[in-house]
Design an enzyme around this catalytic site. Sequence first.
Site, PDB file in Angstrom:
ATOM      1  N   ASP A   8       7.126  11.032 -11.874  1.00 50.32           N
ATOM      2  CA  ASP A   8       7.485   9.620 -12.025  1.00 50.32           C
ATOM      3  C   ASP A   8       6.579   9.090 -13.128  1.00 50.32           C
ATOM      4  O   ASP A   8       5.391   8.845 -12.902  1.00 50.32           O
ATOM      5  CB  ASP A   8       7.243   8.906 -10.687  1.00 50.32           C
ATOM      6  CG  ASP A   8       7.293   7.394 -10.800  1.00 50.32           C
ATOM      7  OD1 ASP A   8       7.700   6.876 -11.864  1.00 50.32           O
ATOM      8  OD2 ASP A   8       6.913   6.724  -9.817  1.00 50.32           O
ATOM      9  N   LYS A  71       5.330   2.136 -21.994  1.00 48.24           N
ATOM     10  CA  LYS A  71       6.587   2.863 -21.748  1.00 48.24           C
ATOM     11  C   LYS A  71       7.811   2.033 -22.096  1.00 48.24           C
ATOM     12  O   LYS A  71       8.787   2.534 -22.635  1.00 48.24           O
ATOM     13  CB  LYS A  71       6.647   3.296 -20.276  1.00 48.24           C
ATOM     14  CG  LYS A  71       7.845   4.169 -19.981  1.00 48.24           C
ATOM     15  CD  LYS A  71       7.914   4.598 -18.531  1.00 48.24           C
ATOM     16  CE  LYS A  71       8.597   3.566 -17.678  1.00 48.24           C
ATOM     17  NZ  LYS A  71       8.949   4.072 -16.334  1.00 48.24           N
ATOM     18  N   GLU A 173      15.144   6.388 -11.881  1.00 54.94           N
ATOM     19  CA  GLU A 173      14.172   6.122 -10.820  1.00 54.94           C
ATOM     20  C   GLU A 173      14.842   5.716  -9.502  1.00 54.94           C
ATOM     21  O   GLU A 173      14.518   6.266  -8.452  1.00 54.94           O
ATOM     22  CB  GLU A 173      13.169   5.052 -11.283  1.00 54.94           C
ATOM     23  CG  GLU A 173      12.202   5.624 -12.308  1.00 54.94           C
ATOM     24  CD  GLU A 173      11.447   4.598 -13.125  1.00 54.94           C
ATOM     25  OE1 GLU A 173      11.501   3.396 -12.783  1.00 54.94           O
ATOM     26  OE2 GLU A 173      10.812   4.983 -14.119  1.00 54.94           O
ATOM     27  N   ASP A 196      14.110  -1.866  -7.402  1.00 53.81           N
ATOM     28  CA  ASP A 196      12.908  -1.215  -7.937  1.00 53.81           C
ATOM     29  C   ASP A 196      12.220  -2.151  -8.939  1.00 53.81           C
ATOM     30  O   ASP A 196      12.666  -2.291 -10.074  1.00 53.81           O
ATOM     31  CB  ASP A 196      13.358   0.107  -8.602  1.00 53.81           C
ATOM     32  CG  ASP A 196      12.196   0.883  -9.216  1.00 53.81           C
ATOM     33  OD1 ASP A 196      11.066   0.376  -9.220  1.00 53.81           O
ATOM     34  OD2 ASP A 196      12.441   2.008  -9.707  1.00 53.81           O
TER      35      ASP A 196
END
Length: 509
Positions: A8, A71, A173, A196
């Site tokens: 992850d 990211k 994810e 999420d």
Amino acid sequence: MGRIIGIDLGTTNSCAAVVVDERKVKLIPYRGGEYTIPSIFAVDAKGHELVGHEAKRQWQLNPKQTIYGSKRLMGREYDPQTAHRIQEYFLYGIEKDEQTAEVQVAVAGRQLPLTEVASKILMKIRDVASDYLQEVIDRAVVTVPAYFNDRQRQAVKEAGRLGGLEVVRVINEPTAAALAFGVGRARDQELVAIYDLGGGTFDVSIIEIRDHVFEVKATGGDIFLGGADFDNKIIDWVLESFTLLHSDIDLRKDPIAMQRIKDLAERSKIDLTARKECAFNIPFITMTPSGQPLDIDLILTRKQLESRTHHLIERTIVTCERVCRDAGVHPHEVQHVLLVGGMTRMPLVQKTVTKYFGHSPSKQVNADEAVAVGAAMFAWSLEDTSHGQLQLLDVIPMAIGIEDAQGNLHKIFERNDATPNAKKMVFTTSLDNQLNLEIRIYQGDSSRARDNDLLGAFDFSGIRPGPAGAVRVNICFTLSQDGMLSMSAHDTDTGTQMTTKVQTNAKEA
Ligand code: AMP
């Protein structure tokens, strides 16, 4: 060949896991016993490269050479407006890479593409895993936000490749979290929503689980909405409060002071999950012009935090509404709501999500670990198919299309089209003896092509000479299981294959 691990790769923290024996998933611990590694890269005063906890430990004193939260910028074209907005809170330099037109960072006098930063984090995780498992690890399933476009997914694969780690599959994810929840449940059919909210991105997916099959009905998100935006609201409040007392001092100009405020803003936000108020104290934050030391001495309440951030949470619900609509599902029909990402611990997030879906979220997955656990399960299913391979039927988060003559987006794939997938289009030459064909591919939901993200300009050469309109080229657009695009072209009449050249910085062309 070593095992395939699940990674992850988070905006704030990263985590890795592996299946050790018969479906038993183990999180891979770092030296100190923690299961997460901060997704931070730094270069210290002596020129040493630091990754993870070592980088975080020194970030207050070395804020300009410490890269965090990068990211969400990876695989993105540089856009001055976004860079300017982000630069208000990020203390390291964000620049344009003139070769690729993507974002790069300036660290210790060097210009680094963000794929290299991600690569250094992936290498750290790989080394930790190799040490722990006592075997060479060179393959991984890596997760990405569901709302990552094709170019961002390619960037993650490239980051692995740069460090000698083969990214065998990129999975979303929320889909990974659904695997952590659903594998081995042996129910007939269940409809699950995965909400999420992590450090930098938000995703929501509606997934139907049937035995080994995980079918994503719809997905949506925002790659510029996460914990960092909540921290920024606290930073704004601190600066406003400080300016009321000392209007002649601008703390934004002092990187070390800003990093100390940022650090405490995040810790206070986390504290306010369990408490109604907390002290916000930073001694000796700066000096007055006459040399007197000044402190920050404030109280932050949960109510204040909520009143400054509820609109961010409401934005996530607008996306949930769209995703439920796209999936053709009423929110109350969803049987389980899974909360993933550290930000979902915030009480107002839980309350708002509970209200929207009409029932409390499931407690069966761990918000920090579920994504790595699901990635490891999927990695294991690729290696050992004796138990029946897990089947992921995923979708693309945004439409993919080409720019037509009017500048509009002619869609090849619609938002939420299933992957893998393939579509064909026939193009006809518009000039006499036209030898090549350039098409620009965009991903996004705007009808004007250039308002979307440019995936690349593809130049097909080797077209047979002929009068305008006489030569037809058939282009096949293929979406892999990872949601990544590839293309091939041939002459419709002769069958001759054309060669393709990709130019990612096509906006400059
Ligand atoms: P992730 O990307 O899932 O690691 O999420 C990290 C984000 O979650 C960061 O912005 C953290 O500040 C935030 N976070 C972690 N724990 C909590 C908590 N207990 N309450 C609120 N936010 C949290």
